[in-house]
Design a protein around this motif. Sequence first.
Motif, PDB file in Angstrom:
ATOM      1  N   GLU A 182       0.808  -1.222   0.000  1.00  0.00           N
ATOM      2  CA  GLU A 182       0.000   0.000   0.000  1.00  0.00           C
ATOM      3  C   GLU A 182       0.839   1.270   0.000  1.00  0.00           C
ATOM      4  OE1 GLU A 182      -3.425   0.016   2.631  1.00  0.00           O
ATOM      5  OE2 GLU A 182      -3.380  -2.168   2.729  1.00  0.00           O
ATOM      6  N   GLY A 184       3.600   1.358  -1.888  1.00  0.00           N
ATOM      7  CA  GLY A 184       4.405   1.237  -3.095  1.00  0.00           C
ATOM      8  C   GLY A 184       5.798   0.745  -2.767  1.00  0.00           C
ATOM      9  N   ASP A 185       6.764   1.126  -3.567  1.00  0.00           N
ATOM     10  CA  ASP A 185       8.153   0.764  -3.305  1.00  0.00           C
ATOM     11  C   ASP A 185       8.704   1.649  -2.195  1.00  0.00           C
ATOM     12  OD1 ASP A 185       8.108  -1.108  -5.356  1.00  0.00           O
ATOM     13  OD2 ASP A 185       8.783   0.348  -6.851  1.00  0.00           O
ATOM     14  N   ASN A 286       8.532   6.178   3.995  1.00  0.00           N
ATOM     15  CA  ASN A 286       8.042   6.803   2.763  1.00  0.00           C
ATOM     16  C   ASN A 286       8.203   5.859   1.581  1.00  0.00           C
ATOM     17  OD1 ASN A 286       6.834   8.938   1.436  1.00  0.00           O
ATOM     18  ND2 ASN A 286       8.775   9.912   0.896  1.00  0.00           N
ATOM     19  N   THR A 288       6.702   5.050  -2.769  1.00  0.00           N
ATOM     20  CA  THR A 288       6.314   5.718  -4.018  1.00  0.00           C
ATOM     21  C   THR A 288       4.818   6.007  -4.086  1.00  0.00           C
ATOM     22  OG1 THR A 288       6.134   3.550  -5.082  1.00  0.00           O
ATOM     23  CG2 THR A 288       8.222   4.738  -5.336  1.00  0.00           C
ATOM     24  N   GLN A 289       4.019   5.318  -3.233  1.00  0.00           N
ATOM     25  CA  GLN A 289       2.577   5.512  -3.288  1.00  0.00           C
ATOM     26  C   GLN A 289       1.963   5.939  -1.960  1.00  0.00           C
ATOM     27  OE1 GLN A 289       0.643   2.072  -5.032  1.00  0.00           O
ATOM     28  NE2 GLN A 289       2.270   1.822  -6.550  1.00  0.00           N
ATOM     29  N   GLY A 290       2.774   6.118  -0.952  1.00  0.00           N
ATOM     30  CA  GLY A 290       2.206   6.518   0.324  1.00  0.00           C
ATOM     31  C   GLY A 290       3.237   6.533   1.432  1.00  0.00           C
ATOM     32  N   HIS A 308      -1.042   7.798   4.538  1.00  0.00           N
ATOM     33  CA  HIS A 308      -1.695   8.573   3.486  1.00  0.00           C
ATOM     34  C   HIS A 308      -3.178   8.234   3.363  1.00  0.00           C
ATOM     35  CE1 HIS A 308      -0.556   4.738   1.728  1.00  0.00           C
ATOM     36  NE2 HIS A 308      -1.403   4.933   0.745  1.00  0.00           N
ATOM     37  N   LYS A 309      -3.608   7.145   4.006  1.00  0.00           N
ATOM     38  CA  LYS A 309      -5.017   6.741   3.964  1.00  0.00           C
ATOM     39  C   LYS A 309      -5.792   7.197   5.199  1.00  0.00           C
ATOM     40  CE  LYS A 309      -4.598   2.780   0.875  1.00  0.00           C
ATOM     41  NZ  LYS A 309      -4.956   1.354   0.661  1.00  0.00           N
TER      42      LYS A 309
END
Length: 369
Positions: A182, A184-185, A286, A288-290, A308-309
């Motif tokens: 969730e 990302g990388d 941190n 790539t997507q959140g 981030h959600k």
Amino acid sequence: MNSRRSFIQKAGATAIALSTPAISVFSSPISEIFDQDKILRVAIMGLGSYGTRVAEAMQDCKRAKLVGVISGTPSKIAMWQSKYGIPAKNCYNYENFDAIKDNPDIDAVYVITPNALHKGQTIRVAKAGKHVICEKPMAVNASDAAEMVSACDQAGVKLLIGYRMHFEANTLKAVEMREKGEFGDIKFFQGLSGFKIGDPTQWRLNPELSGGGAMMDIGIYSINGARYMVGEEPIWVTAQEVKTDPVKFKDGIDETITFQMGFPSGVVASCLSTYSMNNLDKFFLNGTQGFAEMQPSTGYGPIQGKTHKGPLNEPHVTHQTTQMDQMAAIIFDGVTPKIPVDGREGLKDMVIIDAIFEAVKTGEKVLLG
């Protein structure tokens, strides 16, 4: 430089050699294997402030019970006997506790003494045939930690380390999100661990008892946190030390160390360990997507965080209560925790701490493994 790297590599190899894959797949129905009613009967060794915290938390445990004490202070033993209803036959001092081998009413000993005492005490408990729960850091260096793991293996007893955060609900939620991709990388981790330490005469500021300063006591949270938040093992470290009070923070006691760890995927962790600043206790992961951010990230709770959600808002339960119930499940039921808490896990942190101290000393990058 080659000899230094060789030393660190050998220490890392020891950690790897002592590691065995956890097995969590059972061939029989869970109901046939787990004895949910079996209680882990624990003696606490070291009746200081943290031992008291664990004892209080254990009053709410469902699978673990405080049944014994080991202390060098008779007045503390008497007080704990009265407060917790501990029978005299389950009370020992540091000279005679080997006799627990003949006490069938004690299953495990929780070692909560100064760091430098952990090795000898753990080995003695293991030789007495009792499971060991050892507070972190498990030792003062990787060599001692490896001896502790071997001693418990040879005695056929469990060695578990007091990594309470490995059972904390918001921490596990963040790790689960990372495992599901969730974020990302993963690209970066930051860990800030520290506080202003008080009493200059306490054992934590005595190198013969502590084995180090802030890194041993609080920096280990950022080391361990980086590993479970990133989900990889570091392959190199660099580090720098700052000392503003050489009287309070004498030789062998680090005041502030900033350190960096590199991981196989290219993730970099940037961390701070200090005895000179408050308002820290922060993790930031941190991708790539959140992201996940936690502050406080390792305090006694409740842990607060967000991603981030949205907020991380799992229910708070006293960490040591959950820890001790889960350790009973590990010892009696063969449960494999999401984040390991065994002696091999503790050894990995000690290898990294050794490398950080080496990097401070030399000013160079130290390779792991």
